[in-house]
Design a protein around this motif. Structure first.
Motif, PDB file in Angstrom:
ATOM      1  N   LEU A   6     -14.925  -5.853  -0.744  1.00 56.42           N
ATOM      2  CA  LEU A   6     -14.014  -5.243   0.366  1.00 56.42           C
ATOM      3  C   LEU A   6     -15.196  -4.762   1.607  1.00 56.42           C
ATOM      4  N   HIS A   7     -15.902  -5.569   1.948  1.00 54.98           N
ATOM      5  CA  HIS A   7     -16.568  -5.390   3.433  1.00 54.98           C
ATOM      6  C   HIS A   7     -15.923  -5.833   4.423  1.00 54.98           C
ATOM      7  N   PRO A   8     -16.189  -4.503   5.894  1.00 58.55           N
ATOM      8  CA  PRO A   8     -15.393  -5.020   7.075  1.00 58.55           C
ATOM      9  C   PRO A   8     -15.549  -6.846   7.549  1.00 58.55           C
ATOM     10  N   GLY A   9     -14.434  -6.460   8.161  1.00 59.80           N
ATOM     11  CA  GLY A   9     -13.979  -8.188   8.714  1.00 59.80           C
ATOM     12  C   GLY A   9     -12.659  -8.416   7.320  1.00 59.80           C
ATOM     13  N   MET A  10     -12.461  -7.673   6.404  1.00 58.65           N
ATOM     14  CA  MET A  10     -11.510  -8.542   5.293  1.00 58.65           C
ATOM     15  C   MET A  10     -10.346  -7.129   5.313  1.00 58.65           C
ATOM     16  N   GLY A  11     -10.047  -6.634   6.586  1.00 56.71           N
ATOM     17  CA  GLY A  11      -9.695  -5.068   6.233  1.00 56.71           C
ATOM     18  C   GLY A  11      -9.528  -4.654   5.451  1.00 56.71           C
ATOM     19  N   ARG A  12      -8.598  -3.689   6.153  1.00 61.16           N
ATOM     20  CA  ARG A  12      -9.116  -2.395   4.892  1.00 61.16           C
ATOM     21  C   ARG A  12      -7.954  -2.332   4.099  1.00 61.16           C
ATOM     22  N   ASP A  13      -6.684  -3.155   4.044  1.00 58.37           N
ATOM     23  CA  ASP A  13      -6.811  -3.630   1.763  1.00 58.37           C
ATOM     24  C   ASP A  13      -6.983  -4.522   1.580  1.00 58.37           C
ATOM     25  N   ALA A  14      -7.828  -4.910   1.642  1.00 61.51           N
ATOM     26  CA  ALA A  14      -8.254  -6.404   1.704  1.00 61.51           C
ATOM     27  C   ALA A  14      -7.386  -7.238   1.205  1.00 61.51           C
ATOM     28  N   HIS A  15      -6.572  -7.651   1.704  1.00 66.45           N
ATOM     29  CA  HIS A  15      -4.846  -9.113   1.898  1.00 66.45           C
ATOM     30  C   HIS A  15      -4.092  -8.613   1.044  1.00 66.45           C
ATOM     31  N   GLY A  16      -4.346  -6.818   0.985  1.00 71.55           N
ATOM     32  CA  GLY A  16      -2.988  -6.089   0.291  1.00 71.55           C
ATOM     33  C   GLY A  16      -3.046  -6.196  -1.392  1.00 71.55           C
ATOM     34  N   LEU A  17      -4.496  -6.240  -1.798  1.00 75.90           N
ATOM     35  CA  LEU A  17      -5.067  -6.001  -2.694  1.00 75.90           C
ATOM     36  C   LEU A  17      -5.063  -4.225  -3.382  1.00 75.90           C
ATOM     37  N   ARG A  18      -5.340  -3.760  -2.238  1.00 71.87           N
ATOM     38  CA  ARG A  18      -5.663  -2.264  -2.874  1.00 71.87           C
ATOM     39  C   ARG A  18      -4.487  -1.553  -2.553  1.00 71.87           C
ATOM     40  N   SER A  19      -2.984  -1.574  -2.184  1.00 69.92           N
ATOM     41  CA  SER A  19      -1.855  -1.508  -1.985  1.00 69.92           C
ATOM     42  C   SER A  19      -0.963  -2.009  -3.387  1.00 69.92           C
ATOM     43  N   TYR A  20      -1.122  -2.857  -3.670  1.00 72.37           N
ATOM     44  CA  TYR A  20      -0.562  -3.621  -4.394  1.00 72.37           C
ATOM     45  C   TYR A  20      -0.811  -2.525  -5.861  1.00 72.37           C
ATOM     46  N   ALA A  21      -2.540  -2.572  -6.119  1.00 75.69           N
ATOM     47  CA  ALA A  21      -2.730  -1.979  -7.761  1.00 75.69           C
ATOM     48  C   ALA A  21      -2.048  -0.748  -7.342  1.00 75.69           C
ATOM     49  N   ALA A  22      -2.365  -0.033  -5.938  1.00 72.77           N
ATOM     50  CA  ALA A  22      -1.471   1.394  -6.089  1.00 72.77           C
ATOM     51  C   ALA A  22      -0.529   1.492  -6.525  1.00 72.77           C
ATOM     52  N   LYS A  23       0.653   0.480  -6.472  1.00 72.26           N
ATOM     53  CA  LYS A  23       1.865   1.269  -6.189  1.00 72.26           C
ATOM     54  C   LYS A  23       2.455   0.647  -8.137  1.00 72.26           C
ATOM     55  N   ARG A  24       1.099   0.310  -8.326  1.00 67.01           N
ATOM     56  CA  ARG A  24       1.499  -0.299  -9.914  1.00 67.01           C
ATOM     57  C   ARG A  24       0.474   0.324 -11.134  1.00 67.01           C
ATOM     58  N   GLY A  25      -0.340   1.774 -10.412  1.00 70.65           N
ATOM     59  CA  GLY A  25      -0.887   3.097 -10.789  1.00 70.65           C
ATOM     60  C   GLY A  25      -2.475   2.261 -10.813  1.00 70.65           C
ATOM     61  N   VAL A  26      -2.785   1.834 -10.774  1.00 67.32           N
ATOM     62  CA  VAL A  26      -3.985   0.905 -11.241  1.00 67.32           C
ATOM     63  C   VAL A  26      -5.414   1.467  -9.333  1.00 67.32           C
ATOM     64  N   LYS A  27      -6.516   1.928 -10.271  1.00 69.96           N
ATOM     65  CA  LYS A  27      -6.654   2.814  -9.633  1.00 69.96           C
ATOM     66  C   LYS A  27      -8.114   1.137  -8.659  1.00 69.96           C
ATOM     67  N   THR A  28      -8.884   1.521  -7.193  1.00 70.48           N
ATOM     68  CA  THR A  28      -9.679   0.506  -7.135  1.00 70.48           C
ATOM     69  C   THR A  28     -11.378   1.027  -7.121  1.00 70.48           C
ATOM     70  N   PHE A  29     -11.924   0.148  -7.034  1.00 69.69           N
ATOM     71  CA  PHE A  29     -13.016   0.039  -6.404  1.00 69.69           C
ATOM     72  C   PHE A  29     -13.271  -1.113  -5.901  1.00 69.69           C
ATOM     73  N   ALA A  30     -15.047  -0.821  -4.499  1.00 75.40           N
ATOM     74  CA  ALA A  30     -14.818  -1.813  -3.703  1.00 75.40           C
ATOM     75  C   ALA A  30     -16.186  -1.774  -4.310  1.00 75.40           C
ATOM     76  N   TYR A  31     -16.866  -3.233  -3.877  1.00 76.80           N
ATOM     77  CA  TYR A  31     -17.775  -4.076  -4.182  1.00 76.80           C
ATOM     78  C   TYR A  31     -18.221  -4.300  -3.362  1.00 76.80           C
ATOM     79  N   GLY A  32     -19.952  -4.995  -3.001  1.00 74.76           N
ATOM     80  CA  GLY A  32     -19.902  -6.200  -1.434  1.00 74.76           C
ATOM     81  C   GLY A  32     -19.609  -5.453  -0.345  1.00 74.76           C
ATOM     82  N   ALA A  33     -20.012  -4.089   0.007  1.00 76.31           N
ATOM     83  CA  ALA A  33     -19.679  -3.763   1.257  1.00 76.31           C
ATOM     84  C   ALA A  33     -20.052  -4.294   2.332  1.00 76.31           C
ATOM     85  N   ILE A  34     -21.416  -4.764   2.091  1.00 76.74           N
ATOM     86  CA  ILE A  34     -22.231  -5.362   2.971  1.00 76.74           C
ATOM     87  C   ILE A  34     -22.377  -6.848   2.373  1.00 76.74           C
ATOM     88  N   GLY A  35     -21.065  -7.578   2.269  1.00 75.96           N
ATOM     89  CA  GLY A  35     -20.990  -8.950   1.997  1.00 75.96           C
ATOM     90  C   GLY A  35     -21.670  -9.890   0.458  1.00 75.96           C
TER      91      GLY A  35
END
Length: 130
Positions: A6-35
């Protein structure tokens, strides 16, 4: 735990992945903040991040990391010998060049305004697969 890009340019929700995971109780951890797979010139040399970085006296990489943090993401920098917010700064013996820690911790020394967050949220490039 879902470890995703997840980095700027991908949107806050990384194509819906973060919200999809949250609805299922899965925590997320972002890498690639600068590409990913390495620092993105398009991202770090873009007008928006450069302008905001200049305002706070930091680099565009710190702005990208700060954006992730303010969006509530757990975030990591690339854990390789090339680590250093876009700068090859660590030596083979594991010690890091002068200033690395200062650059890494600079993200705690400022906060983006709501308007700056909206500007970064609105970026549509560079995109990537989360």
């Amino acid at each position: 735990l879902d470890y995703y890009c997840l980095h700027p340019g991908m949107g806050r929700d990384a194509h819906g992945l973060r919200s999809y995971a949250a609805k299922r109780g899965v925590k997320t951890f972002a890498y690639g903040a600068i590409g990913e797979p390495g620092p993105s010139r398009e991202l770090l040399e873009g007008d928006v991040l450069r302008r905001i970085a200049a305002k706070y006296g930091v680099g565009p990489a710190q702005v990208a990391v700060r954006w992730n943090l303010q969006n509530g993401n757990a975030v990591s920098a690339r854990p390789t010998a090339e680590f250093g917010l876009g700068v090859s700064a660590c030596r083979a013996d594991g010690s890091c060049a002068s200033g690395l820690r200062d650059r890494a911790f600079a993200v705690a020394g400022f906060a983006l305004t709501k308007q700056e967050m909206r500007e970064i949220d609105a970026l549509t490039a560079p995109d990537a697969v989360p």
